[in-house]
Design an enzyme around this catalytic site. Structure first.
Site, PDB file in Angstrom:
ATOM      1  N   LYS A  49       0.842  -1.207   0.000  1.00  0.00           N
ATOM      2  CA  LYS A  49       0.000   0.000   0.000  1.00  0.00           C
ATOM      3  C   LYS A  49       0.874   1.254   0.000  1.00  0.00           C
ATOM      4  O   LYS A  49       0.632   2.202  -0.746  1.00  0.00           O
ATOM      5  CB  LYS A  49      -0.913  -0.003   1.241  1.00  0.00           C
ATOM      6  CG  LYS A  49      -2.052  -1.014   1.173  1.00  0.00           C
ATOM      7  CD  LYS A  49      -2.704  -1.221   2.532  1.00  0.00           C
ATOM      8  CE  LYS A  49      -3.759  -2.344   2.458  1.00  0.00           C
ATOM      9  NZ  LYS A  49      -4.390  -2.636   3.756  1.00  0.00           N
ATOM     10  N   GLN A  93      -4.973  -1.091   9.914  1.00  0.00           N
ATOM     11  CA  GLN A  93      -4.811  -2.433   9.357  1.00  0.00           C
ATOM     12  C   GLN A  93      -5.340  -3.475  10.350  1.00  0.00           C
ATOM     13  O   GLN A  93      -4.985  -3.459  11.525  1.00  0.00           O
ATOM     14  CB  GLN A  93      -3.326  -2.681   9.048  1.00  0.00           C
ATOM     15  CG  GLN A  93      -3.025  -4.035   8.437  1.00  0.00           C
ATOM     16  CD  GLN A  93      -3.598  -4.218   7.035  1.00  0.00           C
ATOM     17  OE1 GLN A  93      -3.712  -3.270   6.263  1.00  0.00           O
ATOM     18  NE2 GLN A  93      -3.982  -5.436   6.702  1.00  0.00           N
ATOM     19  N   ASP A 116     -11.236   2.805   4.493  1.00  0.00           N
ATOM     20  CA  ASP A 116     -11.708   1.431   4.322  1.00  0.00           C
ATOM     21  C   ASP A 116     -13.232   1.334   4.302  1.00  0.00           C
ATOM     22  O   ASP A 116     -13.776   0.261   4.041  1.00  0.00           O
ATOM     23  CB  ASP A 116     -11.205   0.564   5.482  1.00  0.00           C
ATOM     24  CG  ASP A 116      -9.854  -0.067   5.197  1.00  0.00           C
ATOM     25  OD1 ASP A 116      -9.694  -0.616   4.093  1.00  0.00           O
ATOM     26  OD2 ASP A 116      -8.983  -0.019   6.077  1.00  0.00           O
TER      27      ASP A 116
HETATM   28  N1  GUN Z   1      -6.953  -6.673   6.678  1.00  0.00           N
HETATM   29  C1  GUN Z   1      -7.219  -7.468   5.611  1.00  0.00           C
HETATM   30  N2  GUN Z   1      -7.789  -6.755   4.620  1.00  0.00           N
HETATM   31  C2  GUN Z   1      -7.873  -5.483   5.066  1.00  0.00           C
HETATM   32  C3  GUN Z   1      -8.357  -4.269   4.475  1.00  0.00           C
HETATM   33  O1  GUN Z   1      -8.845  -4.220   3.352  1.00  0.00           O
HETATM   34  N3  GUN Z   1      -8.271  -3.170   5.269  1.00  0.00           N
HETATM   35  C4  GUN Z   1      -7.748  -3.209   6.519  1.00  0.00           C
HETATM   36  N4  GUN Z   1      -7.728  -2.055   7.215  1.00  0.00           N
HETATM   37  N5  GUN Z   1      -7.300  -4.297   7.090  1.00  0.00           N
HETATM   38  C5  GUN Z   1      -7.353  -5.435   6.358  1.00  0.00           C
END
Ligand code: GUN
Length: 279
Positions: A49, A93, A116
């Site tokens: 990311k 995350q 998100d």
């Molecule tokens: N953990 C696994 N997939 C994701 C996601 O798309 N966003 C976040 N914040 N954590 C994750």
């Protein structure tokens, strides 16, 4: 033989468009990522990311915490990021270290910075078919893949396997909002094979390698594989037994190179869109 849905290619096209739009901006979008776990997969996701954000010219900050981190420290950080007008997007995350209260932290994120789309205001808007500030990245990416390949959603018998807040539930909502007939199955569902056999589109997000076999799917159905588990030999494995299933269905996503790249591209798009909404 099915058409292999090329998530890498579609994500590159999306990112190219985003790059053009970002280059025109004087001030660039910024994203803050909070990593409070020891999970290898999360670290890999967070690195990709950050890398992608840097390529686009976004500002990105990663806050990494040790296992000794206290809930109060994360509360303080989220409050600080909420109040910092130079931060457009906040990503917490998941999962977090076990002792942390995930829901409290998600609810603390300002919904207009919730990249998100996990905040209850944003999920509530999604489930009410109103406009959330951001839509969860993986389900959003899957809808983009279906649209790119001109796969009809309206009226189709669709199945989502997995009821997580990150994929399953928002996926079911997006499909419902697009007029699909939606079944949401999960680890407690009885007779999964009876459910899968009649579906036009299956989106599987369980993390059980090779769960979906040829005898479970309908001829010419569409199979979207969200599962990604690293095997002992280092190979990544999806929920779908790809080699076994691919000759029976009309479209299928590979693992890797299917849904994964779309999640990151949609995160970048969400960051850009939040930036616009705030400026
Ligand atoms: N953990 C696994 N997939 C994701 C996601 O798309 N966003 C976040 N914040 N954590 C994750």
């Amino acid at each position: 033989m099915a058409t292999i849905i090329d998530g890498k290619k579609v994500s590159i096209e999306l990112l190219k468009e985003l790059q053009k739009k970002t280059d025109k901006l004087q001030k660039k979008p910024s994203i803050a990522v909070i990593l409070a776990n020891n999970d290898d997969a999360s670290r890999i996701y967070v690195n990709s990311k950050e890398k992608q954000a840097n390529i686009l010219g976004y500002k990105s900050m990663v806050y990494k915490f040790e296992k000794t981190v206290k809930q109060e420290e994360l509360i303080e950080l989220i409050n600080k990021l909420n109040n910092d007008s130079n931060v457009n997007a906040i990503l917490l995350q998941l999962p977090l270290f076990n002792h942390l209260n995930e829901n409290e932290l998600i609810e603390l994120i300002n919904p207009i910075k919730d990249v998100d789309g996990f905040h209850p205001l944003n999920t509530g808007k999604l489930y009410s078919n109103l406009n959330p500030f951001a839509v969860c990245c993986t389900p959003k990416g899957i809808i983009k893949l279906l649209d790119y390949y001109k796969i009809d959603i309206t009226g189709k018998n669709t199945l989502v396997i997995g009821r997580s807040n990150i994929v399953g539930k928002p996926m079911a909502a997006l499909l419902t909002n697009r007029d699909a007939t939606v079944t949401l199955a999960h680890s407690k569902s009885e007779n999964l094979k009876e459910i899968t056999k009649t579906k036009d589109i299956i989106i599987s997000a369980t993390g059980c390698p090779k769960l979906i076999k040829k005898d479970m799917v309908k001829q010419n159905s569409v199979i979207i594989d969200v599962g990604i588990v690293k095997q002992n030999n280092g190979k990544l494995m999806g929920d779908v037994d790809f080699e076994n299933v691919k000759d029976k269905v009309s479209y299928i996503t590979p693992v890797p190179g299917g849904v994964g790249p779309m999640t990151i591209a949609c995160l970048m798009e969400n960051t850009y869109e939040l930036f616009l909404k705030q400026n």
